[in-house]
Write a protein that holds these residues in place. Structure first.
Motif, PDB file in Angstrom:
ATOM      1  N   UNK A 198     -44.650   4.943  30.625  1.00 22.34           N
ATOM      2  CA  UNK A 198     -45.206   3.819  30.312  1.00 22.34           C
ATOM      3  C   UNK A 198     -45.351   2.933  31.977  1.00 22.34           C
ATOM      4  N   UNK A 199     -44.517   3.648  33.021  1.00 18.41           N
ATOM      5  CA  UNK A 199     -44.949   3.940  34.029  1.00 18.41           C
ATOM      6  C   UNK A 199     -45.626   5.145  35.108  1.00 18.41           C
ATOM      7  N   UNK A 200     -46.678   5.496  33.362  1.00 12.59           N
ATOM      8  CA  UNK A 200     -47.160   6.561  33.836  1.00 12.59           C
ATOM      9  C   UNK A 200     -48.265   6.066  33.456  1.00 12.59           C
ATOM     10  N   UNK A 201     -48.020   5.362  32.340  1.00 13.47           N
ATOM     11  CA  UNK A 201     -49.289   4.825  31.454  1.00 13.47           C
ATOM     12  C   UNK A 201     -49.837   3.557  33.002  1.00 13.47           C
ATOM     13  N   UNK A 202     -49.103   2.651  33.380  1.00 11.21           N
ATOM     14  CA  UNK A 202     -49.143   1.839  34.441  1.00 11.21           C
ATOM     15  C   UNK A 202     -50.326   2.856  35.995  1.00 11.21           C
ATOM     16  N   UNK A 203     -49.662   3.801  35.954  1.00 13.64           N
ATOM     17  CA  UNK A 203     -50.448   4.758  36.984  1.00 13.64           C
ATOM     18  C   UNK A 203     -51.997   5.152  36.682  1.00 13.64           C
ATOM     19  N   UNK A 204     -52.099   4.799  35.292  1.00  7.32           N
ATOM     20  CA  UNK A 204     -53.517   5.846  34.868  1.00  7.32           C
ATOM     21  C   UNK A 204     -54.399   4.088  35.041  1.00  7.32           C
ATOM     22  N   UNK A 205     -53.389   3.228  34.538  1.00  4.07           N
ATOM     23  CA  UNK A 205     -54.675   1.826  33.887  1.00  4.07           C
ATOM     24  C   UNK A 205     -54.782   1.247  35.429  1.00  4.07           C
ATOM     25  N   UNK A 206     -54.122   0.963  36.891  1.00  2.53           N
ATOM     26  CA  UNK A 206     -54.642   0.023  37.715  1.00  2.53           C
ATOM     27  C   UNK A 206     -55.298   0.574  38.484  1.00  2.53           C
ATOM     28  N   UNK A 207     -55.679   1.885  39.096  1.00  2.00           N
ATOM     29  CA  UNK A 207     -56.459   2.816  39.711  1.00  2.00           C
ATOM     30  C   UNK A 207     -57.840   2.179  39.345  1.00  2.00           C
ATOM     31  N   UNK A 208     -57.988   1.904  38.470  1.00  2.00           N
ATOM     32  CA  UNK A 208     -59.806   2.283  37.965  1.00  2.00           C
ATOM     33  C   UNK A 208     -59.637   0.387  38.438  1.00  2.00           C
ATOM     34  N   UNK A 209     -59.137  -0.183  37.801  1.00  4.89           N
ATOM     35  CA  UNK A 209     -59.057  -1.961  37.996  1.00  4.89           C
ATOM     36  C   UNK A 209     -59.185  -1.666  39.983  1.00  4.89           C
ATOM     37  N   UNK A 210     -58.192  -1.771  41.036  1.00  3.41           N
ATOM     38  CA  UNK A 210     -58.198  -2.073  41.997  1.00  3.41           C
ATOM     39  C   UNK A 210     -59.715  -0.945  42.598  1.00  3.41           C
ATOM     40  N   UNK A 237     -47.012  -5.620  33.572  1.00  4.87           N
ATOM     41  CA  UNK A 237     -46.169  -4.444  33.887  1.00  4.87           C
ATOM     42  C   UNK A 237     -44.619  -4.767  33.037  1.00  4.87           C
ATOM     43  N   UNK A 238     -44.945  -5.526  31.893  1.00  2.68           N
ATOM     44  CA  UNK A 238     -43.888  -5.844  30.942  1.00  2.68           C
ATOM     45  C   UNK A 238     -44.563  -5.601  29.420  1.00  2.68           C
ATOM     46  N   UNK A 239     -44.305  -3.953  29.343  1.00  8.88           N
ATOM     47  CA  UNK A 239     -44.808  -3.522  27.992  1.00  8.88           C
ATOM     48  C   UNK A 239     -44.588  -3.906  27.024  1.00  8.88           C
ATOM     49  N   UNK A 240     -43.726  -5.025  27.118  1.00  3.47           N
ATOM     50  CA  UNK A 240     -43.701  -6.517  25.726  1.00  3.47           C
ATOM     51  C   UNK A 240     -45.072  -7.040  25.601  1.00  3.47           C
ATOM     52  N   UNK A 241     -45.671  -6.866  26.818  1.00  2.00           N
ATOM     53  CA  UNK A 241     -46.898  -7.907  27.148  1.00  2.00           C
ATOM     54  C   UNK A 241     -48.020  -7.095  25.648  1.00  2.00           C
ATOM     55  N   UNK A 242     -48.310  -5.582  26.232  1.00  2.00           N
ATOM     56  CA  UNK A 242     -48.711  -5.051  25.059  1.00  2.00           C
ATOM     57  C   UNK A 242     -50.896  -5.571  26.012  1.00  2.00           C
ATOM     58  N   UNK A 243     -50.186  -5.818  27.475  1.00  2.00           N
ATOM     59  CA  UNK A 243     -51.981  -5.987  28.225  1.00  2.00           C
ATOM     60  C   UNK A 243     -52.201  -4.112  28.080  1.00  2.00           C
ATOM     61  N   UNK A 244     -51.442  -3.577  28.305  1.00  2.00           N
ATOM     62  CA  UNK A 244     -51.877  -2.108  28.436  1.00  2.00           C
ATOM     63  C   UNK A 244     -53.010  -1.786  27.774  1.00  2.00           C
ATOM     64  N   UNK A 245     -52.769  -2.190  26.943  1.00  2.00           N
ATOM     65  CA  UNK A 245     -53.428  -1.800  25.344  1.00  2.00           C
ATOM     66  C   UNK A 245     -55.267  -2.392  25.957  1.00  2.00           C
TER      67      UNK A 245
END
Length: 79
Positions: A6-18, A46-54
């Motif tokens: 999940x941390x790796x997933x966030x590391x991929x998702x956040x930079x394009x948003x920034x 950052x809460x995996x349960x939210x599923x926002x990373x989808x």
């Protein structure tokens, strides 16, 4: 998904948003990063349960903009 994945997933998702925020803002990147990490959206993302990373970076950027403008955001309808 384990915590490392999940941390790796966030590391991929956040930079394009920034990057998107930086393109559309007068603020410097450090200030943008600070504001984003303090946002409700990031807290929920950052809460995996939210599923926002989808959602993709463009959708998350739009949700962040909504939060900035209105103080809240809504979840996009699934196709």
């Amino acid at each position: 998904m384990n915590e490392n994945q999940f941390s790796a997933m966030l590391a991929l998702i956040v930079p394009p948003i920034i990057e998107q925020i930086t393109k559309n803002s007068n603020l410097d990147e450090n200030k943008i990063i600070c504001l984003f990490y303090k946002s409700k959206l990031y807290k929920e993302l950052s809460d995996e349960k939210s599923k926002l990373w989808h959602y993709g970076p463009v959708t998350l950027y739009t949700m962040y903009q909504d939060e900035l403008l209105t103080g809240s955001y809504s979840y996009p309808e699934e196709a």
